[in-house]
Design a protein around this motif. Structure first.
Motif, short mmCIF file in Angstrom:
data_model
loop_
_atom_site.label_atom_id
_atom_site.label_comp_id
_atom_site.label_asym_id
_atom_site.label_seq_id
_atom_site.Cartn_x
_atom_site.Cartn_y
_atom_site.Cartn_z
N ASN A 181 6.59 3.60 -10.65
CA ASN A 181 6.14 4.70 -11.49
C ASN A 181 4.83 4.31 -12.17
OD1 ASN A 181 5.76 6.78 -13.27
ND2 ASN A 181 7.76 6.62 -14.24
N THR A 182 3.73 4.93 -11.71
CA THR A 182 2.42 4.72 -12.34
C THR A 182 1.98 5.97 -13.10
OG1 THR A 182 1.17 5.48 -10.40
CG2 THR A 182 1.73 3.11 -10.50
N HIS A 183 2.86 6.94 -13.19
CA HIS A 183 2.62 8.22 -13.88
C HIS A 183 1.63 9.11 -13.15
CE1 HIS A 183 5.10 6.68 -17.07
NE2 HIS A 183 4.37 5.58 -17.06
N ILE A 184 1.34 8.79 -11.87
CA ILE A 184 0.53 9.64 -11.00
C ILE A 184 1.32 9.77 -9.70
CG2 ILE A 184 -1.69 9.90 -9.78
CD1 ILE A 184 -2.06 9.91 -12.79
N ASP A 185 1.90 10.96 -9.45
CA ASP A 185 2.78 11.15 -8.30
C ASP A 185 2.10 10.78 -6.98
OD1 ASP A 185 4.92 11.96 -9.84
OD2 ASP A 185 4.51 14.10 -9.60
N ALA A 186 0.87 11.21 -6.77
CA ALA A 186 0.17 10.92 -5.51
C ALA A 186 0.00 9.41 -5.31
CB ALA A 186 -1.19 11.62 -5.48
N ARG A 187 -0.32 8.70 -6.38
CA ARG A 187 -0.48 7.24 -6.28
C ARG A 187 0.87 6.58 -5.99
NH1 ARG A 187 -3.87 5.16 -10.74
NH2 ARG A 187 -2.09 5.66 -12.08
N ASP A 188 1.93 7.05 -6.66
CA ASP A 188 3.25 6.48 -6.42
C ASP A 188 3.66 6.65 -4.95
OD1 ASP A 188 3.27 5.88 -9.10
OD2 ASP A 188 4.65 7.50 -9.64
N LYS A 189 3.42 7.82 -4.38
CA LYS A 189 3.74 8.07 -2.97
C LYS A 189 2.93 7.14 -2.07
CE LYS A 189 5.16 12.84 -3.56
NZ LYS A 189 4.79 14.25 -3.44
N HIS A 190 1.66 6.94 -2.41
CA HIS A 190 0.81 6.05 -1.61
C HIS A 190 1.31 4.60 -1.71
CE1 HIS A 190 -3.50 4.55 -0.53
NE2 HIS A 190 -2.67 4.49 0.49
N LEU A 191 1.70 4.17 -2.89
CA LEU A 191 2.19 2.81 -3.05
C LEU A 191 3.50 2.57 -2.29
CD1 LEU A 191 1.39 2.23 -6.83
CD2 LEU A 191 0.32 1.08 -4.87
N LYS A 192 4.29 3.62 -2.12
CA LYS A 192 5.55 3.50 -1.40
C LYS A 192 5.36 3.46 0.12
CE LYS A 192 8.11 6.08 -4.88
NZ LYS A 192 8.91 7.29 -5.14
N ASN A 193 4.21 3.95 0.61
CA ASN A 193 4.04 4.03 2.07
C ASN A 193 3.61 2.69 2.67
OD1 ASN A 193 1.19 3.79 2.36
ND2 ASN A 193 0.88 6.00 2.23
N ASP A 221 0.89 1.47 3.65
CA ASP A 221 -0.34 0.83 3.17
C ASP A 221 -0.06 -0.25 2.14
OD1 ASP A 221 -2.03 2.35 4.73
OD2 ASP A 221 -2.58 3.75 3.12
N PHE A 222 1.04 -0.11 1.40
CA PHE A 222 1.36 -1.05 0.33
C PHE A 222 2.77 -1.62 0.49
CE2 PHE A 222 -2.22 1.28 -1.42
CZ PHE A 222 -2.98 0.24 -1.96
N PHE A 223 3.76 -1.04 -0.19
CA PHE A 223 5.10 -1.63 -0.23
C PHE A 223 5.97 -1.29 0.98
CE2 PHE A 223 4.04 -1.78 -4.79
CZ PHE A 223 4.39 -3.10 -5.05
N ASP A 224 5.67 -0.20 1.69
CA ASP A 224 6.50 0.25 2.81
C ASP A 224 7.97 0.30 2.37
OD1 ASP A 224 7.38 1.13 5.24
OD2 ASP A 224 6.72 -0.64 6.37
N ALA A 225 8.21 1.10 1.33
CA ALA A 225 9.52 1.15 0.70
C ALA A 225 10.62 1.64 1.62
CB ALA A 225 9.47 2.04 -0.55
N GLU A 226 10.26 2.40 2.66
CA GLU A 226 11.29 2.85 3.60
C GLU A 226 11.87 1.65 4.35
OE1 GLU A 226 11.61 5.70 7.50
OE2 GLU A 226 10.33 6.37 5.85
N ASN A 251 1.47 -9.66 1.70
CA ASN A 251 0.91 -8.66 2.62
C ASN A 251 1.03 -7.23 2.08
OD1 ASN A 251 -0.51 -8.16 5.00
ND2 ASN A 251 1.36 -7.63 6.11
N VAL A 252 0.84 -7.08 0.79
CA VAL A 252 0.88 -5.76 0.15
C VAL A 252 -0.56 -5.26 -0.02
CG1 VAL A 252 1.48 -4.49 -1.95
CG2 VAL A 252 3.05 -6.22 -1.04
N GLY A 253 -0.87 -4.12 0.58
CA GLY A 253 -2.21 -3.54 0.48
C GLY A 253 -3.29 -4.37 1.15
N PRO A 254 -3.06 -4.88 2.38
CA PRO A 254 -4.05 -5.77 3.00
C PRO A 254 -5.37 -5.08 3.33
CG PRO A 254 -2.33 -5.19 4.59
CD PRO A 254 -1.89 -4.67 3.25
N ASN A 255 -5.38 -3.77 3.45
CA ASN A 255 -6.61 -3.05 3.79
C ASN A 255 -7.41 -2.63 2.56
OD1 ASN A 255 -6.03 -3.25 6.57
ND2 ASN A 255 -4.66 -1.49 6.41
N PHE A 256 -6.98 -3.08 1.40
CA PHE A 256 -7.68 -2.73 0.16
C PHE A 256 -8.26 -4.01 -0.44
CE2 PHE A 256 -4.84 0.66 1.08
CZ PHE A 256 -5.52 1.80 0.69
N PRO A 257 -9.60 -4.16 -0.35
CA PRO A 257 -10.22 -5.40 -0.81
C PRO A 257 -10.13 -5.57 -2.32
CG PRO A 257 -11.88 -3.78 -0.25
CD PRO A 257 -10.57 -3.20 0.16
#
Length: 190
Positions: free
Chosen positions: A77-89, A91-96, A165-171
């Motif tokens: 929870n970063t208080h920005i829904d779009a960012r939270d969805k992105h962090l779960k995908n 690109d970052f945590f791959d929460a699924e 290996n969290v967010g490897p494409n984000f410098p």
């Protein structure tokens, strides 16, 4: 009969002298927060709304205690829904694929009164690495109504997201590699 009672008391005292208690965090009064630097100029913070800290505490010598925590990655929870969805995908945590983060302590060393160096294995994003954190015992409070004791613990540290290996494409110029962690927990014996 007195001998039997004395034997029972000795066994009970012996068991109590090596007693351990299991402390578990209260979800309503506990949280793990994190902070990264965005664009090199600003801290962005968030937390995981669902986490559990458990301490199997050695009451005679706390450094012999076992510390574990689990985090529900989907509760980010970063208080920005779009960012939270992105962090779960992916690109970052791959929460699924990796819905849980875990930490299991390997050692606990007292550095000064109520301060400890906590070492253990952190598993995040399918990667397990050793990390070193700080554990602070913040004290305790006895509830006047139910006589239960609540203990306060804080976990502090810094990890590298690249190690997991969290967010490897984000410098680092976009999002810092270093992630600061702060966990605050109210805990009671179970």
């Amino acid at each position: 009969m007195k001998k039997l009672f004395s034997l029972f008391a000795a066994v009970l005292f012996s068991a109590l002298s090596f007693a351990q208690i299991t402390l578990t965090s209260d979800p309503a009064h506990s949280r793990i927060q994190f902070s990264v630097i965005h664009l090199g100029i600003n801290d962005i913070t968030g937390n995981f709304d669902k986490s559990t800290l458990t301490i199997n505490a050695d009451e005679k010598n706390f450094v012999n205690s076992q510390v574990n925590f689990t985090v529900d990655v989907n509760s980010i929870n970063t208080h920005i829904d779009a960012r939270d969805k992105h962090l779960k995908n992916a690109d970052f945590f791959d929460a699924e694929q990796f819905p849980t983060m875990t930490f299991t302590s390997t050692s606990l060393k007292k550095t000064r009164n109520n301060y400890y160096t906590l070492k253990g294995n952190l598993t995040m994003h399918g990667v397990t690495k050793p990390v070193t954190l700080n554990l602070v015992y913040r004290g305790s409070h006895v509830n006047a109504k139910n006589k239960k004791t609540t203990h306060g613990y804080q976990v502090l540290g810094t990890i590298k997201r690249s190690d997991f290996n969290v967010g490897p494409n984000f410098p680092e110029a976009v999002i810092s590699d270093l992630v600061r962690i702060k966990g605050d927990f109210e805990m009671a014996a179970q």
